[in-house]
Design an enzyme around this catalytic site. Structure first.
Site, PDB file in Angstrom:
ATOM      1  CB  ALA A  12     -29.697   8.833  -5.898  1.00  0.00           C
ATOM      2  CB  ALA A  13     -34.152  10.035  -8.025  1.00  0.00           C
ATOM      3  NE  ARG A  23     -39.548   2.601   3.839  1.00  0.00           N
ATOM      4  CZ  ARG A  23     -38.420   2.744   3.154  1.00  0.00           C
ATOM      5  NH1 ARG A  23     -37.658   1.713   2.918  1.00  0.00           N
ATOM      6  NH2 ARG A  23     -38.041   3.920   2.694  1.00  0.00           N
ATOM      7  CB  SER A  40     -29.322   1.062  -4.788  1.00  0.00           C
ATOM      8  OG  SER A  40     -29.469   1.578  -3.496  1.00  0.00           O
ATOM      9  CB  CYS A  44     -21.483  11.156  -2.911  1.00  0.00           C
ATOM     10  SG  CYS A  44     -23.113  11.628  -3.498  1.00  0.00           S
ATOM     11  CG  ASP A 280     -28.398  14.515 -10.373  1.00  0.00           C
ATOM     12  OD1 ASP A 280     -28.821  14.977  -9.299  1.00  0.00           O
ATOM     13  OD2 ASP A 280     -27.221  14.136 -10.541  1.00  0.00           O
ATOM     14  CG  ASN A 302     -31.256   9.396  -1.618  1.00  0.00           C
ATOM     15  OD1 ASN A 302     -31.765   8.297  -1.437  1.00  0.00           O
ATOM     16  ND2 ASN A 302     -30.034   9.560  -2.093  1.00  0.00           N
ATOM     17  CE1 TYR A 423     -17.149  26.752  25.183  1.00  0.00           C
ATOM     18  CE2 TYR A 423     -18.174  27.008  27.352  1.00  0.00           C
ATOM     19  CZ  TYR A 423     -17.048  27.033  26.539  1.00  0.00           C
ATOM     20  OH  TYR A 423     -15.821  27.323  27.072  1.00  0.00           O
TER      21      TYR A 423
HETATM   22  P1  FAD Z   1     -28.041   9.240 -11.438  1.00  0.00           P
HETATM   23  O1  FAD Z   1     -27.163   8.948 -10.290  1.00  0.00           O
HETATM   24  O2  FAD Z   1     -27.446   9.895 -12.646  1.00  0.00           O
HETATM   25  O3  FAD Z   1     -28.734   7.869 -11.873  1.00  0.00           O
HETATM   26  C1  FAD Z   1     -29.570   7.795 -12.995  1.00  0.00           C
HETATM   27  C2  FAD Z   1     -29.481   6.384 -13.543  1.00  0.00           C
HETATM   28  O4  FAD Z   1     -30.436   6.237 -14.590  1.00  0.00           O
HETATM   29  C3  FAD Z   1     -28.117   6.079 -14.175  1.00  0.00           C
HETATM   30  O5  FAD Z   1     -27.649   4.826 -13.757  1.00  0.00           O
HETATM   31  C4  FAD Z   1     -28.433   6.049 -15.662  1.00  0.00           C
HETATM   32  O6  FAD Z   1     -27.574   5.188 -16.390  1.00  0.00           O
HETATM   33  C5  FAD Z   1     -29.849   5.519 -15.638  1.00  0.00           C
HETATM   34  N1  FAD Z   1     -30.563   5.802 -16.885  1.00  0.00           N
HETATM   35  C6  FAD Z   1     -30.530   6.955 -17.614  1.00  0.00           C
HETATM   36  N2  FAD Z   1     -31.301   6.813 -18.711  1.00  0.00           N
HETATM   37  C7  FAD Z   1     -31.836   5.568 -18.672  1.00  0.00           C
HETATM   38  C8  FAD Z   1     -32.692   4.849 -19.537  1.00  0.00           C
HETATM   39  N3  FAD Z   1     -33.163   5.390 -20.655  1.00  0.00           N
HETATM   40  N4  FAD Z   1     -33.020   3.578 -19.206  1.00  0.00           N
HETATM   41  C9  FAD Z   1     -32.546   3.005 -18.063  1.00  0.00           C
HETATM   42  N5  FAD Z   1     -31.700   3.645 -17.211  1.00  0.00           N
HETATM   43  C10 FAD Z   1     -31.365   4.920 -17.512  1.00  0.00           C
HETATM   44  N6  FAD Z   1     -23.959  14.791  -4.481  1.00  0.00           N
HETATM   45  C11 FAD Z   1     -23.985  15.226  -3.205  1.00  0.00           C
HETATM   46  O7  FAD Z   1     -25.038  15.655  -2.722  1.00  0.00           O
HETATM   47  N7  FAD Z   1     -22.851  15.206  -2.430  1.00  0.00           N
HETATM   48  C12 FAD Z   1     -21.669  14.730  -2.897  1.00  0.00           C
HETATM   49  O8  FAD Z   1     -20.669  14.687  -2.162  1.00  0.00           O
HETATM   50  C13 FAD Z   1     -21.613  14.269  -4.240  1.00  0.00           C
HETATM   51  N8  FAD Z   1     -20.464  13.799  -4.759  1.00  0.00           N
HETATM   52  C14 FAD Z   1     -20.452  13.303  -6.031  1.00  0.00           C
HETATM   53  C15 FAD Z   1     -19.259  12.796  -6.538  1.00  0.00           C
HETATM   54  C16 FAD Z   1     -19.221  12.285  -7.820  1.00  0.00           C
HETATM   55  C17 FAD Z   1     -17.941  11.741  -8.368  1.00  0.00           C
HETATM   56  C18 FAD Z   1     -20.392  12.268  -8.623  1.00  0.00           C
HETATM   57  C19 FAD Z   1     -20.374  11.704 -10.019  1.00  0.00           C
HETATM   58  C20 FAD Z   1     -21.581  12.774  -8.129  1.00  0.00           C
HETATM   59  C21 FAD Z   1     -21.620  13.298  -6.831  1.00  0.00           C
HETATM   60  N9  FAD Z   1     -22.799  13.828  -6.295  1.00  0.00           N
HETATM   61  C22 FAD Z   1     -22.817  14.305  -5.015  1.00  0.00           C
HETATM   62  C23 FAD Z   1     -24.032  13.907  -7.112  1.00  0.00           C
HETATM   63  C24 FAD Z   1     -24.938  12.697  -6.872  1.00  0.00           C
HETATM   64  O9  FAD Z   1     -24.219  11.528  -7.075  1.00  0.00           O
HETATM   65  C25 FAD Z   1     -26.134  12.771  -7.814  1.00  0.00           C
HETATM   66  O10 FAD Z   1     -26.850  13.926  -7.494  1.00  0.00           O
HETATM   67  C26 FAD Z   1     -27.039  11.559  -7.705  1.00  0.00           C
HETATM   68  O11 FAD Z   1     -26.372  10.404  -8.098  1.00  0.00           O
HETATM   69  C27 FAD Z   1     -28.265  11.742  -8.598  1.00  0.00           C
HETATM   70  O12 FAD Z   1     -29.053  10.610  -8.543  1.00  0.00           O
HETATM   71  P2  FAD Z   1     -30.110  10.282  -9.691  1.00  0.00           P
HETATM   72  O13 FAD Z   1     -30.723   8.977  -9.323  1.00  0.00           O
HETATM   73  O14 FAD Z   1     -31.007  11.432  -9.921  1.00  0.00           O
HETATM   74  O15 FAD Z   1     -29.264  10.160 -11.032  1.00  0.00           O
END
Ligand code: FAD
Length: 442
Positions: A12-13, A23, A40, A44, A280, A302, A423
């Site tokens: 996500a981030a 962009r 990507s 969720c 996260d 995001n 409403y």
């Molecule tokens: P992540 O999604 O954890 O991605 C980080 C990526 O970095 C991972 O692929 C990891 O493998 C990779 N990485 C880590 N270390 C390294 C490294 N050393 N080298 C290369 N790659 C690395 N949020 C909501 O707001 N609403 C929801 O309804 C919701 N539902 C969810 C349901 C589920 C089942 C889950 C698991 C999460 C849910 N979330 C929800 C939370 C949301 O998915 C996370 O907040 C979001 O994915 C965070 O994005 P991120 O990019 O910070 O981290």
């Protein structure tokens, strides 16, 4: 020559930062290193994909494939793990997980978007223990699908939102489901009345609930609880929480904050020069308390990724902080919150008062109208709205979003009543629940 931007993590981030930087600066040299095969994608959406794979196939969870990123001139390397950051020399050491080759790349600006990982279950497990699965990544979901063959009973450990969403998904797959939560009730951070409604909904759909009980052992096809109860099961899903992935960052001298996640400025910079962090793995500032909080949520990740992407591409953006707005669904019930609860507001030196309001979600004579329950927290001194929890089978999402906007805009309970909202009977009662709540607390 254009800056070389290196991004670690591409869900996500990281993915958002890469797309935004591209962009903003078409000439930027962008490299994304992602240890998973997929990039990507919507974590969720995983429970919904698992519940109905025909309706929501795996491919629909992927927002942008590696090829799409590459077509945009982003060097997307999947199955490449960053093993080390040398901040003095501005290089990262990478392991190609396909060939095991180790190599380095230099950066001008680096983004750490390593996310969070599921907490591991530390319970003793015998050789005859039921298989344990978790759900954090798309690969976890793939694994879960392969493990499901022949499974009739599932025990879910953890009554947070992921455990609850998965309880619904498993019921939809026709499994017998039991859910174990060590706190006295599910979703312990919510108001007790809200948690009890969720528990009633779970029971209504046949989920067996064990609250106030801790798992002590997994043995011979059973989950064993500390109160002596043994629950037969074919599989265990551990949904016992997540923690930020910070080891790579701390080894490079990046400071953590008081929550245990990476400390960042509003511009998403860390204490280490040229190193940003988002998603996260970082903590955020709570807009109402000005204190650090850890909010591992997809929308936050995001928005932080976008800010990091703009700044890394030479622009100027700030992340303003969070209110802790969140929503989830369990069967027919939607549950949401924003801002502070009573205890949190008191701890932050407000003078909070809390009221429970029950209102029809639409005009009473409209068939779809349901009872909407709100728990509204207001500061007695200023009248400002501080927080709200909403639960019901209708209009929860719009109500909590209005409340979040009201808190963001520093509105008072009196302001809520004055809001000029839409409403018509099929959509709302003549006084919307938000306005009625404002009237009660004014
Ligand atoms: P992540 O999604 O954890 O991605 C980080 C990526 O970095 C991972 O692929 C990891 O493998 C990779 N990485 C880590 N270390 C390294 C490294 N050393 N080298 C290369 N790659 C690395 N949020 C909501 O707001 N609403 C929801 O309804 C919701 N539902 C969810 C349901 C589920 C089942 C889950 C698991 C999460 C849910 N979330 C929800 C939370 C949301 O998915 C996370 O907040 C979001 O994915 C965070 O994005 P991120 O990019 O910070 O981290």
């Amino acid at each position: 020559m254009s800056d070389r931007l290196v991004i670690v993590g591409g869900v996500a981030a990281g993915a958002k930062a890469a797309a935004t930087a591209r962009r903003r600066n078409p000439a930027a040299n962008i490299l994304v290193l992602q240890q998973e095969t997929d990039v990507s994608y919507s974590s969720c959406g995983l429970p919904y994909h698992l519940a109905a794979p025909e309706e929501i196939p795996r491919s629909r969870l992927v927002a942008r494939t590696s090829e799409t990123f590459r077509a945009d001139g982003i060097d997307m390397r999947t199955r490449h793990r960053v093993e080390e950051i040398d901040a003095k020399q501005a290089i990262v050491t990478i392991r190609d997980l396909n060939s095991a080759r180790r190599y380095t790349e230099s950066y001008d600006k680096l983004l750490i978007a390593t996310g969070a990982e599921a907490s591991r279950l530390k319970t003793a497990a015998s050789l005859t223990a039921p298989p344990i699965v978790q759900l954090r990544t798309l690969a976890d979901a793939d694994h879960l699908v392969t493990c499901l063959t022949g499974v009739r009973k599932l025990v879910i450990l953890g009554g947070g939102y992921i455990g609850l969403e998965m309880a619904e998904a498993a019921c939809k797959l026709g499994l017998d489901v039991a859910l174990v939560e060590m706190a006295p009730r599910v979703i312990p951070s919510f108001d007790e009345a809200v948690a009890r409604m969720v528990e009633a909904m779970l029971r209504k759909h046949g989920v067996e609930l064990f609250t106030g009980a801790r798992v002590v052992e997994l043995d011979r096809g059973h989950v064993v609880l500390d109160n002596g109860v043994r629950i037969q099961t074919d599989m265990v899903l551990a949904a016992t929480g997540v923690r930020p992935c910070t080891a790579l960052a701390t080894a490079a001298g990046v400071d953590l904050g008081s929550t245990g996640a990476i400390a960042v400025s509003p511009q998403m910079t860390t204490n280490v020069e040229h190193v940003y962090a988002a998603g996260d793995c970082v903590e955020s500032r709570h807009v109402l308390t000005d204190r650090p909080v850890w909010m591992p949520l997809g929308d936050v990740a995001n928005r932080q990724g976008r800010v990091a992407g703009i700044n890394m591409a030479g622009g100027h953006a700030s992340f303003p902080g969070v209110l802790g707005t969140a929503i989830f669904k369990v069967f027919e019930l939607a549950v949401a919150r924003t801002g502070l609860g009573l205890a949190e507001a008191s701890a932050a030196s407000f003078f909070p008062v809390r009221e429970t309001i029950r209102m029809p979600s639409r005009a009473r004579y409209i068939r779809e109208s349901k009872t909407l329950q709100l728990h509204l927290t207001v500061d007695q001194h200023s009248g400002r709205v501080l927080g709200c929890e909403a639960v019901g089978e209708d209009a929860v999402d719009k109500t909590i979003d209005i409340m979040a906007a009201a808190i963001w805009g520093k509105l008072t309970a009196a302001d809520l009543f004055d809001l000029d909202l839409a409403y018509a009977p099929p959509f709302s009662p003549v006084l919307a629940p938000v306005q009625a709540a404002g009237e009660v607390l004014n």
